[in-house]
Design a protein around this motif. Structure first.
Motif, PDB file in Angstrom:
ATOM      1  N   ALA A  12       0.857  -1.188   0.000  1.00  0.00           N
ATOM      2  CA  ALA A  12       0.000   0.000   0.000  1.00  0.00           C
ATOM      3  C   ALA A  12       0.890   1.233   0.000  1.00  0.00           C
ATOM      4  O   ALA A  12       1.917   1.281   0.689  1.00  0.00           O
ATOM      5  CB  ALA A  12      -0.913   0.014   1.214  1.00  0.00           C
ATOM      6  N   LEU A  13       0.494   2.225  -0.767  1.00  0.00           N
ATOM      7  CA  LEU A  13       1.206   3.493  -0.832  1.00  0.00           C
ATOM      8  C   LEU A  13       0.214   4.593  -0.502  1.00  0.00           C
ATOM      9  O   LEU A  13      -0.804   4.745  -1.176  1.00  0.00           O
ATOM     10  CB  LEU A  13       1.799   3.726  -2.224  1.00  0.00           C
ATOM     11  CG  LEU A  13       2.449   5.081  -2.466  1.00  0.00           C
ATOM     12  CD1 LEU A  13       3.658   5.281  -1.552  1.00  0.00           C
ATOM     13  CD2 LEU A  13       2.845   5.228  -3.925  1.00  0.00           C
ATOM     14  N   THR A  24      14.050   8.846   2.717  1.00  0.00           N
ATOM     15  CA  THR A  24      13.146   7.767   3.108  1.00  0.00           C
ATOM     16  C   THR A  24      13.666   7.179   4.413  1.00  0.00           C
ATOM     17  O   THR A  24      14.852   6.884   4.532  1.00  0.00           O
ATOM     18  CB  THR A  24      13.082   6.672   2.024  1.00  0.00           C
ATOM     19  OG1 THR A  24      12.579   7.252   0.810  1.00  0.00           O
ATOM     20  CG2 THR A  24      12.171   5.532   2.437  1.00  0.00           C
ATOM     21  N   LYS A  25      12.751   7.037   5.390  1.00  0.00           N
ATOM     22  CA  LYS A  25      13.123   6.463   6.683  1.00  0.00           C
ATOM     23  C   LYS A  25      12.372   5.157   6.886  1.00  0.00           C
ATOM     24  O   LYS A  25      11.184   5.056   6.610  1.00  0.00           O
ATOM     25  CB  LYS A  25      12.773   7.418   7.824  1.00  0.00           C
ATOM     26  CG  LYS A  25      13.623   8.661   7.856  1.00  0.00           C
ATOM     27  CD  LYS A  25      13.367   9.466   9.107  1.00  0.00           C
ATOM     28  CE  LYS A  25      14.312  10.648   9.170  1.00  0.00           C
ATOM     29  NZ  LYS A  25      14.166  11.372  10.444  1.00  0.00           N
ATOM     30  N   GLU A  29      10.621  -3.136   9.359  1.00  0.00           N
ATOM     31  CA  GLU A  29      10.987  -3.822   8.118  1.00  0.00           C
ATOM     32  C   GLU A  29       9.897  -3.795   7.051  1.00  0.00           C
ATOM     33  O   GLU A  29      10.143  -4.162   5.910  1.00  0.00           O
ATOM     34  CB  GLU A  29      11.400  -5.259   8.406  1.00  0.00           C
ATOM     35  CG  GLU A  29      10.297  -6.108   8.972  1.00  0.00           C
ATOM     36  CD  GLU A  29      10.768  -7.502   9.356  1.00  0.00           C
ATOM     37  OE1 GLU A  29       9.905  -8.386   9.467  1.00  0.00           O
ATOM     38  OE2 GLU A  29      11.977  -7.709   9.539  1.00  0.00           O
ATOM     39  N   ASN A  30       8.691  -3.319   7.384  1.00  0.00           N
ATOM     40  CA  ASN A  30       7.585  -3.296   6.433  1.00  0.00           C
ATOM     41  C   ASN A  30       6.998  -1.906   6.184  1.00  0.00           C
ATOM     42  O   ASN A  30       6.132  -1.765   5.329  1.00  0.00           O
ATOM     43  CB  ASN A  30       6.455  -4.214   6.908  1.00  0.00           C
ATOM     44  CG  ASN A  30       6.875  -5.658   6.942  1.00  0.00           C
ATOM     45  OD1 ASN A  30       7.394  -6.177   5.971  1.00  0.00           O
ATOM     46  ND2 ASN A  30       6.670  -6.309   8.072  1.00  0.00           N
ATOM     47  N   ILE A  31       7.433  -0.912   6.926  1.00  0.00           N
ATOM     48  CA  ILE A  31       6.843   0.422   6.809  1.00  0.00           C
ATOM     49  C   ILE A  31       7.943   1.458   6.615  1.00  0.00           C
ATOM     50  O   ILE A  31       8.912   1.509   7.375  1.00  0.00           O
ATOM     51  CB  ILE A  31       5.990   0.766   8.047  1.00  0.00           C
ATOM     52  CG1 ILE A  31       4.858  -0.252   8.201  1.00  0.00           C
ATOM     53  CG2 ILE A  31       5.429   2.184   7.941  1.00  0.00           C
ATOM     54  CD1 ILE A  31       4.045  -0.111   9.467  1.00  0.00           C
ATOM     55  N   TYR A  32       7.750   2.290   5.583  1.00  0.00           N
ATOM     56  CA  TYR A  32       8.713   3.341   5.246  1.00  0.00           C
ATOM     57  C   TYR A  32       7.970   4.660   5.076  1.00  0.00           C
ATOM     58  O   TYR A  32       6.847   4.676   4.573  1.00  0.00           O
ATOM     59  CB  TYR A  32       9.435   3.012   3.928  1.00  0.00           C
ATOM     60  CG  TYR A  32      10.163   1.693   3.977  1.00  0.00           C
ATOM     61  CD1 TYR A  32      11.496   1.637   4.338  1.00  0.00           C
ATOM     62  CD2 TYR A  32       9.506   0.503   3.686  1.00  0.00           C
ATOM     63  CE1 TYR A  32      12.170   0.418   4.405  1.00  0.00           C
ATOM     64  CE2 TYR A  32      10.165  -0.714   3.752  1.00  0.00           C
ATOM     65  CZ  TYR A  32      11.500  -0.739   4.110  1.00  0.00           C
ATOM     66  OH  TYR A  32      12.156  -1.952   4.185  1.00  0.00           O
ATOM     67  N   ILE A  33       8.609   5.752   5.493  1.00  0.00           N
ATOM     68  CA  ILE A  33       8.025   7.069   5.245  1.00  0.00           C
ATOM     69  C   ILE A  33       8.979   7.884   4.378  1.00  0.00           C
ATOM     70  O   ILE A  33      10.193   7.779   4.501  1.00  0.00           O
ATOM     71  CB  ILE A  33       7.688   7.832   6.548  1.00  0.00           C
ATOM     72  CG1 ILE A  33       8.924   8.026   7.432  1.00  0.00           C
ATOM     73  CG2 ILE A  33       6.567   7.145   7.307  1.00  0.00           C
ATOM     74  CD1 ILE A  33       8.703   8.944   8.613  1.00  0.00           C
ATOM     75  N   ALA A  43       4.901  10.640   1.805  1.00  0.00           N
ATOM     76  CA  ALA A  43       4.228   9.371   1.530  1.00  0.00           C
ATOM     77  C   ALA A  43       4.638   8.329   2.558  1.00  0.00           C
ATOM     78  O   ALA A  43       5.633   8.482   3.273  1.00  0.00           O
ATOM     79  CB  ALA A  43       4.584   8.880   0.132  1.00  0.00           C
ATOM     80  N   MET A  44       3.835   7.261   2.618  1.00  0.00           N
ATOM     81  CA  MET A  44       4.130   6.127   3.480  1.00  0.00           C
ATOM     82  C   MET A  44       3.906   4.855   2.661  1.00  0.00           C
ATOM     83  O   MET A  44       2.871   4.716   2.005  1.00  0.00           O
ATOM     84  CB  MET A  44       3.228   6.121   4.705  1.00  0.00           C
ATOM     85  CG  MET A  44       3.446   4.933   5.612  1.00  0.00           C
ATOM     86  SD  MET A  44       2.530   5.003   7.186  1.00  0.00           S
ATOM     87  CE  MET A  44       0.874   5.274   6.642  1.00  0.00           C
ATOM     88  N   THR A  45       4.870   3.952   2.701  1.00  0.00           N
ATOM     89  CA  THR A  45       4.770   2.669   2.022  1.00  0.00           C
ATOM     90  C   THR A  45       4.610   1.581   3.064  1.00  0.00           C
ATOM     91  O   THR A  45       5.358   1.531   4.048  1.00  0.00           O
ATOM     92  CB  THR A  45       6.029   2.395   1.178  1.00  0.00           C
ATOM     93  OG1 THR A  45       6.184   3.458   0.232  1.00  0.00           O
ATOM     94  CG2 THR A  45       5.932   1.068   0.448  1.00  0.00           C
ATOM     95  N   ILE A  46       3.621   0.695   2.837  1.00  0.00           N
ATOM     96  CA  ILE A  46       3.362  -0.409   3.754  1.00  0.00           C
ATOM     97  C   ILE A  46       3.473  -1.707   2.964  1.00  0.00           C
ATOM     98  O   ILE A  46       2.641  -1.986   2.099  1.00  0.00           O
ATOM     99  CB  ILE A  46       1.962  -0.295   4.391  1.00  0.00           C
ATOM    100  CG1 ILE A  46       1.805   1.055   5.066  1.00  0.00           C
ATOM    101  CG2 ILE A  46       1.731  -1.444   5.362  1.00  0.00           C
ATOM    102  CD1 ILE A  46       0.379   1.373   5.465  1.00  0.00           C
TER     103      ILE A  46
END
Length: 72
Positions: A12-13, A24-25, A29-33, A43-46
């Motif tokens: 999910a984005l 990008t932080k 291990e599954n979530i990045y901002i 943005a947030m990547t899940i």
């Protein structure tokens, strides 16, 4: 704000703005901002989104600020 789901990768984005990403932080291990040059959230990547976020229950609700009750 846009929410995109990529079924083939179960990712999910969530895009909060169209600003340029400069950093990008990794939250875990599954979530990045993604942040802009001023540290604002872009943005947030899940990853593994079905396990990390209840996607079938996705909803949006805007809550209005209460109005002040002024008495004379």
């Amino acid at each position: 704000m846009k929410v995109k789901y990529f079924h083939d990768t179960d990712t999910a984005l969530v895009e909060f703005s169209g600003r340029e990403v400069t950093e990008t932080k990794e939250i875990n291990e599954n979530i990045y901002i993604d942040l802009d040059a001023y540290g604002n959230l872009v943005a947030m990547t899940i990853e593994h989104a079905h396990q990390q976020a209840s996607l079938p229950e996705l909803s949006y609700e805007q809550i209005e600020a209460p109005t002040a009750n002024v008495s004379n």
